[in-house]
Design an enzyme around this catalytic site. Structure first.
Site, PDB file in Angstrom:
ATOM      1  N   ARG A  91      26.364  18.121 -14.454  1.00 20.14           N
ATOM      2  CA  ARG A  91      27.603  17.372 -14.183  1.00 20.14           C
ATOM      3  C   ARG A  91      27.667  17.004 -12.702  1.00 20.14           C
ATOM      4  NH1 ARG A  91      31.929  18.000 -17.575  1.00 20.14           N
ATOM      5  NH2 ARG A  91      32.722  16.275 -16.322  1.00 20.14           N
ATOM      6  N   GLN A 117      30.620  13.471 -18.986  1.00 19.97           N
ATOM      7  CA  GLN A 117      29.901  14.494 -19.747  1.00 19.97           C
ATOM      8  C   GLN A 117      28.647  13.895 -20.376  1.00 19.97           C
ATOM      9  OE1 GLN A 117      30.859  17.957 -20.263  1.00 19.97           O
ATOM     10  NE2 GLN A 117      28.735  17.917 -20.893  1.00 19.97           N
ATOM     11  N   HIS A 136      34.592  10.929 -23.020  1.00 16.04           N
ATOM     12  CA  HIS A 136      34.238  11.827 -21.913  1.00 16.04           C
ATOM     13  C   HIS A 136      32.912  11.324 -21.326  1.00 16.04           C
ATOM     14  CE1 HIS A 136      34.338  15.124 -19.290  1.00 16.04           C
ATOM     15  NE2 HIS A 136      34.230  16.138 -20.118  1.00 16.04           N
ATOM     16  N   ASP A 173      31.069  21.187 -29.776  1.00 15.11           N
ATOM     17  CA  ASP A 173      32.222  21.209 -28.872  1.00 15.11           C
ATOM     18  C   ASP A 173      33.321  22.008 -29.583  1.00 15.11           C
ATOM     19  OD1 ASP A 173      34.150  20.637 -26.921  1.00 15.11           O
ATOM     20  OD2 ASP A 173      34.433  18.543 -27.541  1.00 15.11           O
ATOM     21  N   ARG A 188      41.756  12.571 -15.298  1.00 14.69           N
ATOM     22  CA  ARG A 188      41.709  13.191 -16.636  1.00 14.69           C
ATOM     23  C   ARG A 188      43.095  13.084 -17.237  1.00 14.69           C
ATOM     24  NH1 ARG A 188      38.991  18.863 -18.401  1.00 14.69           N
ATOM     25  NH2 ARG A 188      37.207  17.454 -18.209  1.00 14.69           N
ATOM     26  N   CYS A 235      29.305  21.113 -24.316  1.00 13.22           N
ATOM     27  CA  CYS A 235      29.915  20.637 -23.061  1.00 13.22           C
ATOM     28  C   CYS A 235      30.652  21.748 -22.344  1.00 13.22           C
ATOM     29  CB  CYS A 235      30.844  19.470 -23.364  1.00 13.22           C
ATOM     30  SG  CYS A 235      32.124  19.866 -24.561  1.00 13.22           S
TER      31      CYS A 235
HETATM   32  N1  NVA Z   1      36.800  17.847 -26.671  1.00 12.62           N
HETATM   33  C1  NVA Z   1      37.191  18.756 -25.606  1.00 12.62           C
HETATM   34  C2  NVA Z   1      36.259  18.652 -24.457  1.00 12.62           C
HETATM   35  C3  NVA Z   1      36.531  19.610 -23.325  1.00 12.62           C
HETATM   36  C4  NVA Z   1      35.604  19.412 -22.173  1.00 12.62           C
HETATM   37  C5  NVA Z   1      38.619  18.466 -25.189  1.00 12.62           C
HETATM   38  O1  NVA Z   1      38.980  17.288 -25.082  1.00 12.62           O
HETATM   39  O2  NVA Z   1      39.377  19.408 -24.973  1.00 12.62           O
HETATM   40  N1   CP Z   2      32.991  19.986 -20.052  1.00 13.29           N
HETATM   41  C1   CP Z   2      34.106  19.810 -19.298  1.00 13.29           C
HETATM   42  O1   CP Z   2      34.553  18.688 -19.028  1.00 13.29           O
HETATM   43  O2   CP Z   2      34.651  20.959 -18.847  1.00 13.29           O
HETATM   44  P1   CP Z   2      36.050  21.128 -18.089  1.00 13.29           P
HETATM   45  O3   CP Z   2      37.141  20.853 -19.081  1.00 13.29           O
HETATM   46  O4   CP Z   2      36.032  22.543 -17.599  1.00 13.29           O
HETATM   47  O5   CP Z   2      36.099  20.139 -16.954  1.00 13.29           O
END
Ligand code: NVA
Ligand code: CP
Length: 315
Positions: free
Chosen positions: A302, A142, A139, A234, A112, A274
């Site tokens: 997930r 997801q 993502h 989101d 990530r 998500c």
């Molecule tokens: N769009 C959000 C998704 C979190 C799972 C982010 O990137 O923070």
């Molecule tokens: N939806 C998702 O990826 O959640 P986290 O940021 O908690 O991993």
């Protein structure tokens, strides 16, 4: 079906057939796990026996981190969760060197990070499969779980429409591409200035032309939600955008998923998110905590979807 790609950096790394194979496997793994729980037998399978999967997180995570950690364990492997601040990455070692070195110890990398280019650079250095656990642009893990959830609710994607309300962000991008590949129509309703990336939308439209689905973006949220089978939202400010949070609050206010907005959907529509969610911002508590919400099944998926991915990619 063509062979699975070496890495899963974008949902566009797999084709529609491969996505359906992953979803079928995810459903099988979900049923198998439930049967094992019911009969009090071990949850540990053997696909990743003797394998270690390292996970590098340059941003916070609850679902992704824990579901990968549990998923690797349940496949018989060993998960190794690393935060970038504990690695030499935090002191300037390149991501390509990090990918190359870790590949000498482990059998897969789950990453990530911020820019997609950073993930690509790490994957260039790595010689083991690299999985995108979220970048600024995508993502894909997801989206896999989201497709699994939609198919579980409706039985198929045929003729179904998912309307994503909010920021044209990483989650929206992966959903647009994923939906287009399997024939699920995806409409994005966004405030002016927060559209999905034009190249991603164009790619989704090209893919959707092949499956008979729609891939579109509009600022007209009511039109986009009208007749939808799924409403998805989101956070308004993603990780890394904390400095823009206040300006975004103002821009996104008319895009909150309220009971009134949700009332424009088709009968039997469901709500997805998500997570993490901010009740009273992108979604009203009545919607996310109401009967149409499937967010916790979605979060559970997930685990199953990523186990399917790990067992298909890591051999
Ligand atoms: N769009 C959000 C998704 C979190 C799972 C982010 O990137 O923070
Ligand atoms: N939806 C998702 O990826 O959640 P986290 O940021 O908690 O991993």
């Amino acid at each position: 079906m063509s062979a699975f790609p070496p890495d899963f950096l974008s949902i566009d790394d797999v084709d529609g057939d491969q996505l359906l194979v992953l979803l079928d496997l995810a459903d099988e793994l979900k049923a198998d796990r439930a049967a094992r729980v019911a009969s009090n037998s071990s949850l540990v399978r053997r696909q990743l026996r003797g394998r270690t999967v390292a996970m590098i997180f340059e941003k916070p995570s609850t679902r992704t981190r824990v579901s990968f950690q549990v998923g690797v364990t349940e496949l018989g492997g060993h998960p190794l969760a690393l935060s970038s601040s504990e690695l030499q990455l935090g002191r300037g070692e390149t991501v390509a060197d990090t990918g190359a070195v870790l590949s000498r110890y482990v059998h897969g990398l789950v990453v990530r990070t911020f820019a997609q280019a950073r993930l690509d650079e790490l994957a260039d250095g790595a010689t083991v499969p690299v999985i995108n656990a979220l970048t600024d642009e995508e993502h894909p893990c997801q989206a896999l779980a989201d497709l699994q959830t939609v198919r579980q609710v409706f039985g198929s994607f045929d003729g179904r429409t998912l309307t994503y309300v909010g920021d044209g962000n990483n989650v929206a991008h992966s959903l647009l591409l994923a939906g287009a590949k399997v024939g699920l129509s995806v409409r994005v309703a966004h405030p002016e200035g927060y559209a999905p990336d034009a190249a991603v939308l164009a790619r989704a439209q090209q893919l959707a032309a092949g499956t008979g689905a729609e891939a579109s973006a509009t600022t007209d949220v009511i039109a986009a939600v009208t007749g939808a089978d799924v409403v998805y939202t989101d956070v308004w400010a993603s990780m890394g955008q904390e400095g823009e949070a206040e300006a975004r609050l103002r821009a996104f206010e008319p895009y909150r998923v309220t009971p009134e907005l949700f009332a424009h959907t088709a009968g039997g529509a469901v709500f997805l998110h998500c997570l993490p969610a901010h009740r009273g911002e992108e979604v009203s508590a009545e919607v996310i905590d109401g009967p149409a919400s499937q967010v916790f099944d979605q979060a559970e998926n997930r685990l199953h979807a990523q186990k399917a991915l790990l067992s298909s990619l890591l051999r």
